[in-house]
Motif scaffolding. Structure first.
Motif: not given
Length: 170
Positions: A26-27, A48-53, A80-89, A158-162
């Motif tokens: 989720g993001q 495209k860099k986000n795991f949710t994508h 918004g500021f952590r990745s679901s790749r390595d964190f259980d949101k 604003t995160p860089k992936t927004a």
């Protein structure tokens, strides 16, 4: 080009989520909108860099939770500021598994949607996922959180992936 002009386009703040092969993702997203009434369709624009994508692209489903104005900054930061790749949101968050199999965040949600992807549009750094709505539910009649309020009232970053991120150097 003056990037400040882009901040005058009205946005909301949403949690876009999905799952694939048992992985929940989720993001936070600010670019979600309705694109058709018959059949009902919505679009979500994801970096495209986000795991949710990656998860939406694989699963072909997504959920959208429309956040209420009172959503705490810590909750927004969690998605918004952590990745679901390595964190259980989703740990400690009120959510349910929806009809599409996607996790649907109901905590701080005024409305929720689930959609099946019918089209993908490559738009540079992002992909616009267009989905046919298979579930729409009003959770509570509350004011929604706008992206402008997120910046003005909550002093959010604003995160860089927004979609609205511009490098200050350019």
């Amino acid at each position: 080009m003056d990037p400040r002009a882009f901040y005058k386009i009205s946005y909301g703040l949403y949690v876009v989520s999905s799952s694939y092969n048992g992985r929940l993702s989720g993001q936070i997203a600010n670019t979600v909108f309705q694109v058709s009434s018959e059949p009902p369709m919505i679009a979500a624009c994801l970096n495209k860099k986000n795991f949710t994508h990656e998860i939406v692209k694989s699963s072909k489903v997504f959920a959208v939770s429309v956040l209420e104005a009172e959503t705490p900054l810590t909750f927004i930061g969690r998605f918004g500021f952590r990745s679901s790749r390595d964190f259980d949101k989703f740990e400690g968050v009120d959510y349910e598994i929806g009809v599409t199999g996607a996790p649907v965040v109901i905590q701080h949600a005024t409305a929720i949607f689930e959609a099946k992807v019918v089209k993908e549009c490559d738009v540079g750094t992002h992909t616009l996922f267009i989905g046919e709505v298979v579930r729409a539910e009003l959770r509570r009649d509350a004011e929604v959180l706008t992206y402008a309020d997120y910046h003005r009232i909550k002093k959010g970053k604003t995160p860089k992936t927004a979609t609205v991120y511009f490098d200050k150097q350019s």
